[in-house]
Design a protein around this motif. Structure first.
Motif, PDB file in Angstrom:
ATOM      1  N   ASP A  81     -12.851  10.162  -1.948  1.00  0.00           N
ATOM      2  CA  ASP A  81     -13.778  11.062  -1.263  1.00  0.00           C
ATOM      3  C   ASP A  81     -15.172  10.969  -1.887  1.00  0.00           C
ATOM      4  OD1 ASP A  81     -14.112  13.632   0.576  1.00  0.00           O
ATOM      5  OD2 ASP A  81     -15.041  14.085  -1.355  1.00  0.00           O
ATOM      6  N   VAL A  82     -15.217  10.997  -3.206  1.00  0.00           N
ATOM      7  CA  VAL A  82     -16.509  10.878  -3.893  1.00  0.00           C
ATOM      8  C   VAL A  82     -17.130   9.518  -3.608  1.00  0.00           C
ATOM      9  CG1 VAL A  82     -17.634  10.825  -6.155  1.00  0.00           C
ATOM     10  CG2 VAL A  82     -15.835  12.499  -5.692  1.00  0.00           C
ATOM     11  N   TRP A 113     -17.702   2.315  -7.891  1.00  0.00           N
ATOM     12  CA  TRP A 113     -18.135   3.654  -7.491  1.00  0.00           C
ATOM     13  C   TRP A 113     -18.132   3.830  -5.968  1.00  0.00           C
ATOM     14  CZ3 TRP A 113     -20.489   0.720 -11.264  1.00  0.00           C
ATOM     15  CH2 TRP A 113     -20.405   1.216 -12.581  1.00  0.00           C
ATOM     16  N   GLY A 114     -17.630   2.849  -5.232  1.00  0.00           N
ATOM     17  CA  GLY A 114     -17.574   2.950  -3.786  1.00  0.00           C
ATOM     18  C   GLY A 114     -18.801   2.426  -3.069  1.00  0.00           C
ATOM     19  N   GLU A 115     -19.769   1.897  -3.809  1.00  0.00           N
ATOM     20  CA  GLU A 115     -21.023   1.456  -3.180  1.00  0.00           C
ATOM     21  C   GLU A 115     -20.859   0.234  -2.288  1.00  0.00           C
ATOM     22  OE1 GLU A 115     -24.426   2.499  -6.383  1.00  0.00           O
ATOM     23  OE2 GLU A 115     -22.816   1.241  -7.113  1.00  0.00           O
ATOM     24  N   SER A 166     -11.229   1.373  -3.221  1.00  0.00           N
ATOM     25  CA  SER A 166     -12.517   0.796  -2.814  1.00  0.00           C
ATOM     26  C   SER A 166     -12.684  -0.626  -3.332  1.00  0.00           C
ATOM     27  CB  SER A 166     -13.676   1.675  -3.295  1.00  0.00           C
ATOM     28  OG  SER A 166     -13.706   1.750  -4.700  1.00  0.00           O
ATOM     29  N   THR A 167     -12.108  -0.914  -4.497  1.00  0.00           N
ATOM     30  CA  THR A 167     -12.169  -2.275  -5.021  1.00  0.00           C
ATOM     31  C   THR A 167     -11.397  -3.234  -4.129  1.00  0.00           C
ATOM     32  OG1 THR A 167     -12.498  -1.578  -7.308  1.00  0.00           O
ATOM     33  CG2 THR A 167     -11.535  -3.755  -6.970  1.00  0.00           C
ATOM     34  N   LEU A 168     -10.228  -2.817  -3.663  1.00  0.00           N
ATOM     35  CA  LEU A 168      -9.442  -3.672  -2.769  1.00  0.00           C
ATOM     36  C   LEU A 168     -10.162  -3.895  -1.451  1.00  0.00           C
ATOM     37  CD1 LEU A 168      -5.855  -2.310  -3.429  1.00  0.00           C
ATOM     38  CD2 LEU A 168      -6.713  -4.597  -3.977  1.00  0.00           C
ATOM     39  N   LEU A 169     -10.785  -2.859  -0.900  1.00  0.00           N
ATOM     40  CA  LEU A 169     -11.567  -3.024   0.328  1.00  0.00           C
ATOM     41  C   LEU A 169     -12.734  -3.979   0.095  1.00  0.00           C
ATOM     42  CD1 LEU A 169     -11.559   0.663   1.588  1.00  0.00           C
ATOM     43  CD2 LEU A 169     -10.485  -1.287   2.722  1.00  0.00           C
TER      44      LEU A 169
END
Length: 450
Positions: A81-82, A113-115, A166-169
């Protein structure tokens, strides 16, 4: 808006736009981003949070994370979510650069961090390279390594596994990946490892010159000089992940055997990895309470965080440098110490074994054996000349494998050229429905943008 460090060029001579995305830019991209920015062939851009700092010739766009968070997010999804909220902010920052003329052909991103989440849709024709620092595993690496402390249950292990989302995506979307060490690459799923090339961040050999130095600090009674009986320990946070507890437990024997030795500990009391101790404000407080009454404990000097130049002088005056770590990300400080000709006593853990050959470029000790760590420290303090050849070979080894100008830079430039030659990305182009944060004001939800 004029772009920093970029000369005007005709369309046929237009430089290649390279974008770096890192919450704490420049981070691991410092040397390569600065070098590209000095090269006329490239224009360099960056996106980062408010902790990011720019470099000469780099156009930096920053974003601010929202302060509020929803209360009804499931525990397994809190991190994602973050990361999703951060990714949304990256969209605004990226579009601000697009409006100023940036069209990246190569993107380097740290996905932790999802960036990375919106980058493929923002820049469908770009070649994306993901920085593969670490893949969280529920066994076989850091988790479960130290049985002294409480272990995770199924719910905790599930949260750890979910941290990789997020790393896998990012890896699924990426054209390539880079990992700083072979061991860190090996933490990633086998299905992705062929996509990941080992390219370290690099060392700036111009700043890592061995030699006589003087180190002064308000916590010291007087300056320390090269040749003094100095033991050093450096970590961003003083915590078990970096073997702080094992190091401290080794000191009672060292302080007794070497009554003039100074133990210099650099690092903060914050927890960078793992969890805070129970019943104490910090791991330092916990270990000092455990060692209370140890003779000579006043010769253990805590220096806090040091400016970089002062940190290098500390390593230059060190007779013995101790580096301990769980099976986790390898610290820059280990390689800095070796490049400066320090005698390193390192933990016999997989990341350290990649950098140190025992008895040749350093000394390896069991992570959980304070008595053996102490014995090695005492041995090195008693007869420093005996280990001079190891110091020399340590520097040679690190510069041969990690020095930026001769080793890392050619690898990076070769990767960039291969990405550019790979041709256009075949993915379809998504039409942006909003370009700035202001454009979304008044809309009921984000769903209409997908």
């Amino acid at each position: 808006m004029a772009l920093l460090g970029c000369a005007t060029a005709s369309p046929s001579q237009r430089p290649v736009d390279v974008l770096f995305v890192h919450a704490n830019f420049p981070g691991q991209f410092a040397l390569i981003a600065a070098d590209l920015a000095r090269t006329p062939r490239y224009r360099v851009f960056a996106i980062g949070s408010q902790t990011a700092r720019s470099l000469p010739g780099v156009e930096l766009a920053t974003y601010e994370m929202p302060a509020s968070r929803p209360r009804d997010v499931h525990a397994f999804a809190v991190r994602f979510d973050v990361e999703g909220r951060r990714a949304e902010e990256v969209i605004y920052a990226a579009n601000s650069l697009k409006l100023r003329g940036m069209t990246p052909r190569v993107i380097f991103v740290h996905p932790g961090w999802g960036e990375s989440l919106p980058l493929r849709e923002l820049f469908p024709q770009a070649r994306i390279c993901v920085y593969c620092e670490f893949y969280y595993r529920t066994s076989g690496a850091d988790v479960g390594f130290d049985t002294e402390f409480p272990q995770f249950g199924v719910d905790g292990l599930t949260r750890i596994a979910a941290r990789n989302a997020s790393t896998l995506l990012a890896l699924a979307d990426a054209d390539a990946g880079i990992a700083p060490t072979h061991w860190q690459r090996a933490t990633f799923p086998v299905a992705f490892q062929d996509k990941i090339e080992v390219i370290h961040d690099g060392l700036d050999a111009r700043r890592l010159i061995p030699g006589n130095a003087t180190f002064s600090h308000p916590a010291l009674a007087g300056p320390l000089r090269t040749g003094d009986e100095v033991v050093t320990y450096v970590a961003r946070g003083l915590e078990p992940y970096r073997g702080f507890h094992s190091f401290m437990r080794a000191l009672s024997r060292v302080l007794t055997a070497r009554p003039t030795a100074q133990i210099c500990v650099a690092g903060s009391d914050r927890v960078c990895y793992g969890t805070a101790p129970t019943g104490h404000r910090s791991w330092r407080d916990m270990m000092l309470a455990e060692l209370d009454g140890t003779p000579g404990l006043d010769r253990v000097i805590f220096l806090g965080q040091l400016p970089h130049a002062q940190y290098l002088d500390l390593l230059r005056v060190s007779r013995v440098h101790v580096y301990l770590t769980y099976p986790f990300v390898l610290s820059w400080s280990l390689l800095d110490a070796m490049a400066l000709g320090s005698l390193v006593i390192g933990s016999d853990t997989a990341p350290v074994r990649e950098a140190i050959t025992d008895g040749e470029t350093g000394l390896l000790v069991p992570f959980f054996e304070p008595d053996q760590i102490a014995a090695r420290m005492i041995e090195a303090l008693v007869d420093p000349e005996r280990f001079q050849a190891i110091r020399v070979k340590a520097r040679e080894s690190v510069l041969n494998h990690y020095e930026f100008e001769t080793r890392i830079k050619p690898a990076y430039y070769g990767l960039i050229e291969r990405l550019l030659l790979a041709g256009e990305n075949p993915r379809f182009v998504v039409q942006d429905e909003y370009s700035t944060k202001a454009d979304r004001e008044g809309r009921d939800s984000l769903h209409e943008f997908y």
